[in-house]
Design a protein around this motif. Sequence first.
Motif, PDB file in Angstrom:
ATOM      1  N   UNK A  82     -16.718  42.173  -4.462  1.00 22.47           N
ATOM      2  CA  UNK A  82     -16.141  41.129  -5.321  1.00 22.47           C
ATOM      3  C   UNK A  82     -14.816  40.669  -4.705  1.00 22.47           C
ATOM      4  N   UNK A  83     -14.409  39.464  -5.100  1.00 20.55           N
ATOM      5  CA  UNK A  83     -13.113  38.925  -4.679  1.00 20.55           C
ATOM      6  C   UNK A  83     -12.414  38.335  -5.894  1.00 20.55           C
ATOM      7  N   UNK A  84     -11.103  38.228  -5.781  1.00 17.70           N
ATOM      8  CA  UNK A  84     -10.281  37.529  -6.766  1.00 17.70           C
ATOM      9  C   UNK A  84      -9.547  36.432  -6.013  1.00 17.70           C
ATOM     10  N   UNK A  85      -9.877  35.166  -6.328  1.00 26.56           N
ATOM     11  CA  UNK A  85      -9.344  34.003  -5.597  1.00 26.56           C
ATOM     12  C   UNK A  85      -8.720  33.035  -6.590  1.00 26.56           C
ATOM     13  N   UNK A  86      -7.627  32.397  -6.186  1.00 27.76           N
ATOM     14  CA  UNK A  86      -6.974  31.370  -7.011  1.00 27.76           C
ATOM     15  C   UNK A  86      -6.979  30.039  -6.276  1.00 27.76           C
ATOM     16  N   UNK A  87      -7.365  28.945  -6.969  1.00 25.33           N
ATOM     17  CA  UNK A  87      -7.274  27.577  -6.442  1.00 25.33           C
ATOM     18  C   UNK A  87      -7.425  26.622  -7.611  1.00 25.33           C
ATOM     19  N   UNK A  88      -6.942  25.391  -7.442  1.00 19.37           N
ATOM     20  CA  UNK A  88      -6.932  24.441  -8.557  1.00 19.37           C
ATOM     21  C   UNK A  88      -8.097  23.469  -8.533  1.00 19.37           C
ATOM     22  N   UNK A  89      -8.494  23.025  -7.346  1.00 15.13           N
ATOM     23  CA  UNK A  89      -9.568  22.039  -7.264  1.00 15.13           C
ATOM     24  C   UNK A  89     -10.288  22.179  -5.941  1.00 15.13           C
ATOM     25  N   UNK A  90     -11.438  21.513  -5.818  1.00 16.77           N
ATOM     26  CA  UNK A  90     -12.288  21.662  -4.666  1.00 16.77           C
ATOM     27  C   UNK A  90     -13.367  22.693  -4.946  1.00 16.77           C
ATOM     28  N   UNK A  91     -14.047  23.120  -3.900  1.00 19.04           N
ATOM     29  CA  UNK A  91     -15.143  24.082  -4.024  1.00 19.04           C
ATOM     30  C   UNK A  91     -14.927  25.209  -3.025  1.00 19.04           C
ATOM     31  N   UNK A  92     -14.794  26.443  -3.539  1.00 18.06           N
ATOM     32  CA  UNK A  92     -14.624  27.625  -2.701  1.00 18.06           C
ATOM     33  C   UNK A  92     -15.869  28.482  -2.826  1.00 18.06           C
ATOM     34  N   UNK A  93     -16.430  28.908  -1.683  1.00 21.29           N
ATOM     35  CA  UNK A  93     -17.605  29.772  -1.674  1.00 21.29           C
ATOM     36  C   UNK A  93     -17.323  30.988  -0.808  1.00 21.29           C
ATOM     37  N   UNK A  94     -17.914  32.121  -1.199  1.00 19.54           N
ATOM     38  CA  UNK A  94     -17.879  33.305  -0.363  1.00 19.54           C
ATOM     39  C   UNK A  94     -19.326  33.697  -0.083  1.00 19.54           C
ATOM     40  N   UNK A 123      -6.684  14.793  -0.041  1.00 16.13           N
ATOM     41  CA  UNK A 123      -5.503  15.344  -0.702  1.00 16.13           C
ATOM     42  C   UNK A 123      -5.124  16.686  -0.111  1.00 16.13           C
ATOM     43  N   UNK A 124      -4.098  17.301  -0.699  1.00 11.27           N
ATOM     44  CA  UNK A 124      -3.609  18.605  -0.260  1.00 11.27           C
ATOM     45  C   UNK A 124      -4.113  19.685  -1.212  1.00 11.27           C
ATOM     46  N   UNK A 125      -4.591  20.776  -0.652  1.00 10.28           N
ATOM     47  CA  UNK A 125      -5.165  21.866  -1.424  1.00 10.28           C
ATOM     48  C   UNK A 125      -4.612  23.201  -0.937  1.00 10.28           C
ATOM     49  N   UNK A 126      -4.681  24.226  -1.807  1.00  8.76           N
ATOM     50  CA  UNK A 126      -4.268  25.576  -1.441  1.00  8.76           C
ATOM     51  C   UNK A 126      -5.229  26.568  -2.072  1.00  8.76           C
ATOM     52  N   UNK A 127      -5.607  27.587  -1.296  1.00 12.57           N
ATOM     53  CA  UNK A 127      -6.506  28.653  -1.759  1.00 12.57           C
ATOM     54  C   UNK A 127      -5.844  29.982  -1.437  1.00 12.57           C
ATOM     55  N   UNK A 128      -5.805  30.906  -2.410  1.00 13.46           N
ATOM     56  CA  UNK A 128      -5.209  32.224  -2.204  1.00 13.46           C
ATOM     57  C   UNK A 128      -6.240  33.310  -2.475  1.00 13.46           C
ATOM     58  N   UNK A 129      -6.461  34.169  -1.481  1.00 16.34           N
ATOM     59  CA  UNK A 129      -7.277  35.359  -1.668  1.00 16.34           C
ATOM     60  C   UNK A 129      -6.362  36.454  -2.200  1.00 16.34           C
ATOM     61  N   UNK A 130      -6.473  36.737  -3.500  1.00 11.28           N
ATOM     62  CA  UNK A 130      -5.574  37.706  -4.135  1.00 11.28           C
ATOM     63  C   UNK A 130      -5.972  39.150  -3.837  1.00 11.28           C
ATOM     64  N   UNK A 131      -7.284  39.482  -4.051  1.00 11.13           N
ATOM     65  CA  UNK A 131      -7.736  40.864  -3.924  1.00 11.13           C
ATOM     66  C   UNK A 131      -9.187  40.893  -3.481  1.00 11.13           C
ATOM     67  N   UNK A 138      -9.781  47.824  -6.371  1.00 14.36           N
ATOM     68  CA  UNK A 138      -9.295  46.526  -5.888  1.00 14.36           C
ATOM     69  C   UNK A 138      -8.174  46.767  -4.875  1.00 14.36           C
ATOM     70  N   UNK A 139      -8.181  45.951  -3.807  1.00 15.94           N
ATOM     71  CA  UNK A 139      -7.162  46.060  -2.773  1.00 15.94           C
ATOM     72  C   UNK A 139      -6.459  44.704  -2.636  1.00 15.94           C
ATOM     73  N   UNK A 140      -5.138  44.711  -2.811  1.00 14.49           N
ATOM     74  CA  UNK A 140      -4.350  43.475  -2.749  1.00 14.49           C
ATOM     75  C   UNK A 140      -4.365  42.890  -1.337  1.00 14.49           C
ATOM     76  N   UNK A 141      -4.435  41.525  -1.271  1.00 11.62           N
ATOM     77  CA  UNK A 141      -4.395  40.817   0.021  1.00 11.62           C
ATOM     78  C   UNK A 141      -3.315  39.734   0.034  1.00 11.62           C
ATOM     79  N   UNK A 142      -3.312  38.858  -1.006  1.00  8.55           N
ATOM     80  CA  UNK A 142      -2.300  37.802  -1.142  1.00  8.55           C
ATOM     81  C   UNK A 142      -2.194  36.937   0.113  1.00  8.55           C
ATOM     82  N   UNK A 143      -3.336  36.418   0.553  1.00  8.78           N
ATOM     83  CA  UNK A 143      -3.414  35.558   1.729  1.00  8.78           C
ATOM     84  C   UNK A 143      -3.666  34.122   1.272  1.00  8.78           C
TER      85      UNK A 143
END
Length: 423
Positions: A82-94, A123-131, A138-143
């Motif tokens: 599993x992953x924990x990811x943060x982003x506001x818009x767009x489409x993120x897939x793993x 536009x401008x986007x940002x995606x963060x891989x939290x864990x 769970x292992x923290x990454x914050x990338x």
Amino acid sequence: MKLNLNYAWLLTFSIIVAGCGAGGGDSSGSTNISTGNGGGTSGGGTTTTQPEITVTTTDCSDCEKSTDINIIEVTSDEAVSAVDVSYESGYVKVNSVLVNKSGETSFDANKQLAVTFSADQAGDYAVTLNKVKVGDTWYDQNKMVNITIAEPLVDGSLEFIFYVVNSTLVNTIAPQQVEKGKGVKGLYVETFEVENFLYDDTNNSLSAVSTLPLQADENGKTKFLLAPGKYLSHFKATRKFNDESVSFEWIIRHTVDNNGFHSYTKSLYPRNVSSQVMESQKALFDGATNGTLMDVNLYNLRPGPACSSWFDDSYNVVNINEKVSATYNSFCYEAIAQTSDDINLEYTQSSLAMKVALAEGNTQVGLLDFVNDTMQYEHQYTLGSNKLNFEFSEFAAAGDLEFSFIDNKGSSSNFRVNIKVTD
């Protein structure tokens, strides 16, 4: 006495043996520290090994719309579930599984993960891989990854409608005769082209990028495409009048938007027409009888006794220690002598002091030194083409300024030059 010595020796031997003890000594737990940031335990005779997790990120500054972009890769010596990811818009897939915008997203455990991003809008986007999750931990990454989706570069569409001096439409269809005494609807030109110069903001330079042949219909309309950017476009149409070639030209400053459309209506003015050509054209025009058909003559295009006057558009960007020039052009059907109050040179909408020199040919005929100072000059308009050259220098400071003057003999009375002065 002998018995006592043997007893002492046996006692010493027993103590030594007891001190050596089979399998005796200290014991402790061990921790294998890895790129995974989860906690471990130590001591008590147990061993906890964290997974070896590697995260690689890839930013993108001009990614394409609607295209899956590989932004994060995760490798682990133990499968990630599993992953924990943060982003506001767009489409993120793993690994092709759509990821929630926040919180946990689970999938079939795998030791290799590919995280991709796509978006339908620029536009401008940002995606963060939290864990990431391995087993129950769970292992923290914050990338964080930054992505810019750019609009694909598509040429802009331009449409121009061109007239000559008396609102006669320019066309490239076929020559026609005109009845003397009646207006001329269209002026046929034998050659028609545009030379395009691209303006570079970073070093204030122009570079020639294309010369395009043009066609104009009976409504004076011509169309062509240009890549996005800032341009000076020099239009030039030529036609012979009694074997004398006359050029009709205009230079326009404009911006081409990506996949945009712009429409302009402009006039092409005669350039470098000698008084001799004008005199021969006038003689032919005066010799024709009203109502008879004749080849189009420069005097068929005459709008009236006034001169047509103009400044060409330009990118006047100059260093504070440099000079910049501008040419005031006019075209006259009559020779006109100026009186003392016909030209009034003055600054408007500018608080920037500078020196302005006025010249005809190589002869300086006027000098203006101060903001809001005025100067009168009796300019003699000759038959055909005329030029006054302005030179601007000794700028007091950097900034945007506008220089203007009034010429009551022109078809318009207020003529401006815009200049950007840099440090």
